[in-house]
Scaffold this motif. Structure first.
Motif, PDB file in Angstrom:
ATOM      1  N   LYS A  46      87.643  39.462  74.665  1.00 49.75           N
ATOM      2  CA  LYS A  46      88.191  40.401  75.656  1.00 49.75           C
ATOM      3  C   LYS A  46      88.478  41.753  75.026  1.00 49.75           C
ATOM      4  O   LYS A  46      88.160  42.807  75.598  1.00 49.75           O
ATOM      5  N   GLU A  47      89.065  41.749  73.831  1.00 51.20           N
ATOM      6  CA  GLU A  47      89.396  43.024  73.189  1.00 51.20           C
ATOM      7  C   GLU A  47      88.141  43.795  72.805  1.00 51.20           C
ATOM      8  O   GLU A  47      88.081  45.018  72.961  1.00 51.20           O
ATOM      9  N   VAL A  48      87.128  43.081  72.320  1.00 47.86           N
ATOM     10  CA  VAL A  48      85.857  43.744  71.987  1.00 47.86           C
ATOM     11  C   VAL A  48      85.244  44.341  73.248  1.00 47.86           C
ATOM     12  O   VAL A  48      84.777  45.489  73.256  1.00 47.86           O
ATOM     13  N   GLY A  54      82.644  47.366  77.816  1.00 51.02           N
ATOM     14  CA  GLY A  54      81.708  46.370  78.304  1.00 51.02           C
ATOM     15  C   GLY A  54      80.313  46.467  77.715  1.00 51.02           C
ATOM     16  O   GLY A  54      79.425  45.699  78.111  1.00 51.02           O
ATOM     17  N   GLU A  55      80.111  47.365  76.769  1.00 48.96           N
ATOM     18  CA  GLU A  55      78.770  47.525  76.189  1.00 48.96           C
ATOM     19  C   GLU A  55      78.485  46.522  75.070  1.00 48.96           C
ATOM     20  O   GLU A  55      77.345  46.340  74.675  1.00 48.96           O
ATOM     21  N   LEU A  56      79.539  45.889  74.557  1.00 54.20           N
ATOM     22  CA  LEU A  56      79.376  44.819  73.580  1.00 54.20           C
ATOM     23  C   LEU A  56      80.205  43.633  74.067  1.00 54.20           C
ATOM     24  O   LEU A  56      81.414  43.729  74.209  1.00 54.20           O
ATOM     25  N   ARG A 250      79.707  48.658  66.162  1.00 52.84           N
ATOM     26  CA  ARG A 250      79.815  47.847  64.944  1.00 52.84           C
ATOM     27  C   ARG A 250      81.183  48.033  64.300  1.00 52.84           C
ATOM     28  O   ARG A 250      81.841  47.051  63.914  1.00 52.84           O
ATOM     29  N   ASN A 251      81.633  49.267  64.224  1.00 57.63           N
ATOM     30  CA  ASN A 251      82.947  49.534  63.640  1.00 57.63           C
ATOM     31  C   ASN A 251      84.059  48.896  64.460  1.00 57.63           C
ATOM     32  O   ASN A 251      85.026  48.352  63.904  1.00 57.63           O
ATOM     33  N   THR A 252      83.923  48.958  65.774  1.00 51.39           N
ATOM     34  CA  THR A 252      84.924  48.337  66.647  1.00 51.39           C
ATOM     35  C   THR A 252      84.960  46.830  66.430  1.00 51.39           C
ATOM     36  O   THR A 252      86.040  46.230  66.318  1.00 51.39           O
TER      37      THR A 252
END
Length: 323
Positions: A46-48, A54-56, A250-252
């Motif tokens: 959910k956090e990602v 919503g793109e990842l 990726r960083n997120t």
């Protein structure tokens, strides 16, 4: 669907589902849908999702639906699986140094675990994993392991003599239970309930969360709080896949995964008292254990491990813990 044919896991079919603006990652774990693995994985997903608009997205598959832990860990390394909540024990089959995290009575809490993996020791272990095509996104939690069996309370090492105890796929577990006088039997987690039910083995050892969520109380009468080994759950992703994710996302992903190590430890600590009470209410006989005699019985495990890992590594961990 308990298991899925591994043949479908080709890089093009699984590694990343791509549309013009979104990526979907599949995350597998061995826990039941009611286990804290599922809770923490869903919170992570959910956090990602929220932080990437919503793109990842991360889709979570419990109960070894993508393959058992050993298979899934190897799959992440070779690129046929996206992500897995693995274990330091499973990883020790490829990286002997990882076994220091499972030495009996060395790490006695989630806090001990985080202190070690967030140090230079953790960076050393992460670099080893990367040599085999996987990246440790975060050091998540499993917990402290305890013995259950169908015959008697375990109060001293001698009580384990002659008992067949299921252990996971890690040499250090076999060595530990041999040193304690038991007969260790290696079985995958998915086979464990049936083995207990059929009395192929007399007992097993796991954190309390697995004892509860796998309903081991139905086939085991006694739970003894031996607290003999800590097991962590590194979150792995295929290295090539991670590198193909756009840098911002990726960083997120990495930042969120790292932050969830402490969250997972806290969650497990909050659940444990309730879970022991739940087992007691279900009729399981639970006993406290004086661990001092057990600690004295496992020195041979340290000696053997010392000969197999990077020189000085055990001493570094002991120093970090003030031992």
């Amino acid at each position: 669907m308990k298991h899925i044919n591994k043949a479908i896991f080709t890089l093009s079919a699984l590694a990343v589902s791509v549309s013009a603006h979104s990526l979907e990652l599949r995350l597998g774990h061995t826990g039941a849908p009611t286990h804290h693995y599922q809770t923490i994985s869903e919170e992570f997903a959910k956090e990602v999702n929220d932080k990437t608009n919503g793109e990842l997205t991360v889709v979570v598959y419990p109960s070894d639906q993508l393959g058992n832990q050993l298979e899934s860990t190897e799959g992440v390394m070779i690129g046929t699986h996206d992500m897995v909540l693995s274990s330091d024990t499973v990883l020790s089959n490829w990286f002997p140094d990882m076994a220091v995290l499972n030495l009996p009575f060395l790490l006695n809490s989630g806090s001990d675990y985080l202190k070690v993996v967030n140090s230079e020791v953790g960076k050393h272990l992460e670099s080893q994993v990367e040599t085999q095509g996987a990246v440790v996104l975060g050091w998540w939690e499993n917990g402290i392991r305890h013995v259950t069996n169908s015959k008697k309370p375990i109060e001293k090492p001698e009580d384990l003599k002659g008992l067949k105890i299921r252990v996971p796929e890690g040499e250090i577990y076999v060595d530990t239970f041999k040193a304690l006088g038991a007969g260790p039997t290696v079985l995958s987690f998915g086979e464990l309930y049936s083995a207990l039910q059929l009395k192929t083995v007399d007992g097993q050892e796991n954190p309390v969360a697995h004892i509860v969520t796998q309903n081991f109380n139905e086939v085991q009468d006694y739970a003894s709080k031996t607290g003999h080994i800590h097991m962590g759950s590194p979150l792995l992703i295929n290295k090539g896949l991670l590198e193909r994710i756009p840098e911002e996302h990726r960083n997120t992903l990495v930042e969120v995964a790292r932050s969830f190590g402490q969250k997972h430890v806290t969650l497990v600590e909050e659940l444990e008292a309730k879970q022991w009470k739940e087992l007691e209410e279900k009729g399981m006989k639970i006993n406290e254990v004086d661990t001092a005699p057990f600690r004295m019985s496992v020195q041979s495990v340290y000696d053997k491990t010392e000969s197999k890992v990077t020189p000085g590594l055990i001493s570094k961990v002991e120093a970090l813990l003030g031992n």
